[in-house]
Design a protein around this motif. Structure first.
Motif, PDB file in Angstrom:
ATOM      1  N   GLU A  78     104.330 -52.533  64.652  1.00  0.00           N
ATOM      2  CA  GLU A  78     105.058 -52.109  63.385  1.00  0.00           C
ATOM      3  C   GLU A  78     105.447 -53.137  62.515  1.00  0.00           C
ATOM      4  N   ALA A  79     105.142 -53.332  61.359  1.00  0.00           N
ATOM      5  CA  ALA A  79     105.801 -54.469  60.630  1.00  0.00           C
ATOM      6  C   ALA A  79     106.162 -53.900  59.220  1.00  0.00           C
ATOM      7  N   ALA A  80     106.780 -54.877  58.637  1.00  0.00           N
ATOM      8  CA  ALA A  80     107.539 -54.567  57.300  1.00  0.00           C
ATOM      9  C   ALA A  80     107.451 -55.809  56.292  1.00  0.00           C
ATOM     10  N   THR A  81     107.092 -55.273  55.046  1.00  0.00           N
ATOM     11  CA  THR A  81     106.914 -56.299  54.105  1.00  0.00           C
ATOM     12  C   THR A  81     107.793 -55.824  52.846  1.00  0.00           C
ATOM     13  N   LEU A  82     108.203 -57.083  51.967  1.00  0.00           N
ATOM     14  CA  LEU A  82     108.641 -56.861  50.643  1.00  0.00           C
ATOM     15  C   LEU A  82     107.805 -57.368  49.696  1.00  0.00           C
ATOM     16  N   MET A  83     107.748 -56.324  48.515  1.00  0.00           N
ATOM     17  CA  MET A  83     107.112 -56.614  47.426  1.00  0.00           C
ATOM     18  C   MET A  83     108.001 -57.000  46.359  1.00  0.00           C
ATOM     19  N   GLY A 114     107.109 -60.977  54.969  1.00  0.00           N
ATOM     20  CA  GLY A 114     107.298 -59.814  56.123  1.00  0.00           C
ATOM     21  C   GLY A 114     106.888 -60.162  57.338  1.00  0.00           C
ATOM     22  N   GLY A 115     106.955 -59.365  58.222  1.00  0.00           N
ATOM     23  CA  GLY A 115     106.439 -59.345  59.460  1.00  0.00           C
ATOM     24  C   GLY A 115     106.749 -58.239  60.439  1.00  0.00           C
ATOM     25  N   GLU A 131     112.852 -60.778  57.217  1.00  0.00           N
ATOM     26  CA  GLU A 131     111.529 -61.561  57.086  1.00  0.00           C
ATOM     27  C   GLU A 131     111.550 -62.302  55.788  1.00  0.00           C
ATOM     28  N   THR A 132     111.846 -61.543  54.659  1.00  0.00           N
ATOM     29  CA  THR A 132     111.942 -62.014  53.352  1.00  0.00           C
ATOM     30  C   THR A 132     112.715 -63.365  53.489  1.00  0.00           C
ATOM     31  N   LEU A 159     100.972 -51.476  61.736  1.00  0.00           N
ATOM     32  CA  LEU A 159     101.259 -50.252  60.754  1.00  0.00           C
ATOM     33  C   LEU A 159     102.260 -51.052  59.723  1.00  0.00           C
ATOM     34  N   MET A 160     101.866 -51.229  58.632  1.00  0.00           N
ATOM     35  CA  MET A 160     102.599 -52.069  57.567  1.00  0.00           C
ATOM     36  C   MET A 160     103.406 -50.907  56.621  1.00  0.00           C
TER      37      MET A 160
END
Length: 243
Positions: A78-83, A114-115, A131-132, A159-160
């Motif tokens: 599981e990963a999370a990113t910022l736009m 992200g990460g 992460e940002t 899984l982003m």
């Protein structure tokens, strides 16, 4: 790249998947650009209203389901990113990064900050904020979260979860050289014009066919999961514009 993206050639292991040379066509049939004048904070707010219903790109939904089923017996990372979106004198821009070349996975590729989601993160959104901050130096108090894009399963086992945000004035970018080679921005109007969306088809060594989007801008080659999320973002804003 995964192991199946490599082949043995003259005794050497070489990449078999090259997005820079694979055939494509422009994926704008029946789709129109969102004009720069229409790209504003109000449109972003409308697109993330709690009761707003919209339809993601059907191709990406199909890919998601295929990957989910293909890796159904394996646990996704599981990963999370910022736009991040910023307001400039020339309109809204999207913030992206070029990943450090020495990284083991996705080195040199264009991505959102992200990460991985750590056990200590209170939520996926908090992981994206952490992460940002770690990658590009933007502190959470300068981030106004707008909402979440649909989950995306990647071909590399992630899984982003991506979160759209506007950056408040006062932020500064400070790239962490351990993870990021460069922080840059792309005009949102460029990304929200499907005339700039390429759909590639590639045959893999195992006989499977892979399709993916790309959105080259200047010297930056945006493709894969990052381009898929941007493509869905276009679909979301386009439908918010017409409601």
């Amino acid at each position: 790249m995964t192991k199946r993206d490599y082949v043995i050639k003259q005794g050497q292991v070489v990449p078999a998947f090259d997005p820079f040379t694979q055939p494509f066509f422009i994926a704008n049939e029946g789709l129109s650009a969102i004009t720069p004048d229409a790209l504003n904070s109000q449109l972003l707010l409308n697109a993330f209203k709690p009761n707003f219903m919209w339809q993601a790109d059907p191709l990406i939904e199909d890919w998601n389901e295929d990957k989910r089923l293909f890796n159904g017996q394996q646990a996704y990372i599981e990963a999370a990113t910022l736009m991040p979106l910023i307001h400039t004198p020339h309109g809204i821009h999207m913030v992206l990064t070029r990943r450090a070349k020495h990284l083991k996975k996705h080195s040199g590729q264009i991505s959102f900050p992200g990460g991985r989601i750590d056990a200590s993160d209170r939520s996926a959104a908090n992981a994206a904020l952490r992460e940002t901050h770690e990658e590009i130096g933007v502190e959470p108090n300068y981030v106004q979260l707008l909402g979440q894009m649909p989950d995306l399963f990647t071909g590399t086992g992630f899984l982003m979860r991506s979160y759209v945000a506007e950056l408040r004035p006062g932020y500064t970018f400070r790239a962490n050289a351990d993870e990021v080679d460069e922080v840059f921005t792309v005009p949102l109007a460029f990304l929200m014009d499907p005339a700039h969306h390429r759909l590639h088809t590639a045959a893999l060594p195992d006989g499977k066919v892979r399709s993916y989007f790309s959105m080259p801008w200047n010297d930056y080659y945006i493709w894969g999961a990052t381009a898929a999320v941007i493509r869905n973002f276009y679909f979301r804003l386009r439908q918010a514009l017409n409601t």
